[in-house]
Design an enzyme around this catalytic site. Structure first.
Site, PDB file in Angstrom:
ATOM      1  N   ARG A 225       0.871  -1.454  -0.133  1.00 57.73           N
ATOM      2  CA  ARG A 225      -0.267   0.132   0.236  1.00 57.73           C
ATOM      3  C   ARG A 225       1.300   0.990   0.269  1.00 57.73           C
ATOM      4  NH1 ARG A 225      -3.315  -2.597  -1.453  1.00 57.73           N
ATOM      5  NH2 ARG A 225      -5.363  -3.466  -0.327  1.00 57.73           N
ATOM      6  N   GLU A 254      -3.820   7.483  -5.207  1.00 56.32           N
ATOM      7  CA  GLU A 254      -3.441   7.187  -6.477  1.00 56.32           C
ATOM      8  C   GLU A 254      -4.791   7.594  -6.937  1.00 56.32           C
ATOM      9  OE1 GLU A 254      -4.288   2.720  -5.320  1.00 56.32           O
ATOM     10  OE2 GLU A 254      -2.165   2.137  -5.029  1.00 56.32           O
ATOM     11  N   HIS A 273      -1.408  -0.130  -9.660  1.00 56.35           N
ATOM     12  CA  HIS A 273      -1.393  -0.653  -8.754  1.00 56.35           C
ATOM     13  C   HIS A 273      -2.481  -2.057 -10.016  1.00 56.35           C
ATOM     14  CE1 HIS A 273      -3.366  -1.421  -4.772  1.00 56.35           C
ATOM     15  NE2 HIS A 273      -3.196  -2.093  -5.331  1.00 56.35           N
TER      16      HIS A 273
END
Ligand code: DGY
Length: 309
Positions: A225, A254, A273
């Site tokens: 993360r 993000e 991601h």
């Protein structure tokens, strides 16, 4: 019949099992998540919610969902869900463990190798016509085989899968788990890979102090993360050349705004991601999320509940 809100279209056909079971399913259209206000409206009469890590499921949101019985988070992580708030309201929370472990560990190694051997720079040289001939001193990188790697969160599924891959590359694995001396491990490791969940305790685990303790010239990989890393500190360490490179699949937020100073730092790879983004993993995650929804809507225990910390 129950009503299920799905926060984005997902891979595969698993949602058909919800409609086949007689549930009404609404899938949020488009590729962007619902705005928090749109999400609040969408869950107002929902019994089930299939959420992504982009949905912040806090007490205020749950208060707007009085019928909600079950949340199926389309991820193994659940730092986007306030578990105290769901427990207080009797809402079951499910996740999608195991099926994305190898995909994420594979991507971790892809990033590690790409950063060590400078693949993005080398490819750009070819594409831009700057590569003229075999260059005996060109694009020299770091050895992966035989190097040491600190795996932070080594006891977890993904950390363990990364350790197996590292051993296949004849690397020395330095496991770092809760209670271990992180800074001592960082001082020894040529590579550092982050796999610990994001919690208040682990937020900015990699900060200025950790980076000062890190072996000079080390490479940092993060597929966990974004919040595990203090990105200002990381940008400084890259600019000052204290780290050789960093390769991130995750950032905070993000995406990063295009003018974020981290993006201007040298020797940085950032991906959108995609750790679990294989057809197989994402379709399996969809099946598990639907299994969780079907169980929760039937007032049965979830097959894949979020672990209690
Ligand atoms: C997860 O599962 O937590 C990933 O970050 C997304 O697949």
């Amino acid at each position: 019949m129950s009503r299920v809100f799905v926060a984005r279209a997902i891979a595969g056909n698993a949602l058909q099992r919800l409609t086949a079971a007689g549930h009404e399913v609404e899938v949020w259209p488009g590729n962007l998540p619902p705005h928090p206000i749109e999400l609040r409206d969408a869950v107002a009469d929902a019994d089930g919610l299939l959420s992504m890590l982009t949905e912040r499921l806090d007490a205020a949101l749950l208060d707007a969902a009085p019928q909600l019985k079950v949340i199926a988070n389309y991820a193994v992580g659940f730092d986007n869900v306030d578990l105290a708030a769901t427990a207080a309201r009797g809402i079951a929370v499910g996740v999608t463990p195991d099926v994305l472990t190898d995909a994420t560990a594979d991507l971790t190694f892809a990033l590690l190798l790409a950063a060590a051997r400078r693949l993005p720079e080398a490819q750009q040289a070819v594409i831009q016509g700057r590569w003229r001939t075999f260059e005996p001193r060109g694009w020299l990188g770091a050895s992966v085989h035989g190097a040491s790697i600190a795996i932070v969160g080594a006891r977890g599924r993904i950390g363990g899968a990364v350790a197996r891959r590292a051993r296949g590359f004849d690397m020395e694995v330095i496991p770092v788990n809760r209670g271990d001396d992180l800074h001592a491990a960082l001082a020894r490791a040529d590579f550092v890979s982050l796999h610990t969940p994001l919690t208040p305790r682990t937020r900015h685990l990699i900060d200025d102090d950790a980076l000062a303790a890190t072996k000079p010239g080390a490479i940092l990989v993060n597929t966990g993360r974004g919040g595990l890393v203090d990105q200002d500190a990381l940008a400084r360490a890259l600019r000052e050349g204290r780290l050789r490179a960093a390769a991130l699949d995750v950032t905070d937020p993000e995406p990063l705004p295009p003018d974020d100073p981290l993006l201007a730092a040298p020797n940085l790879i950032v991906l959108p991601h995609i750790g679990s983004a294989t057809h197989q993993a994402r379709e399996a995650m969809a099946e598990m999320a639907v299994d969780n929804l079907l169980a929760g809507l039937a007032d049965e225990p979830l097959p894949y509940p979020a672990p209690q910390r």
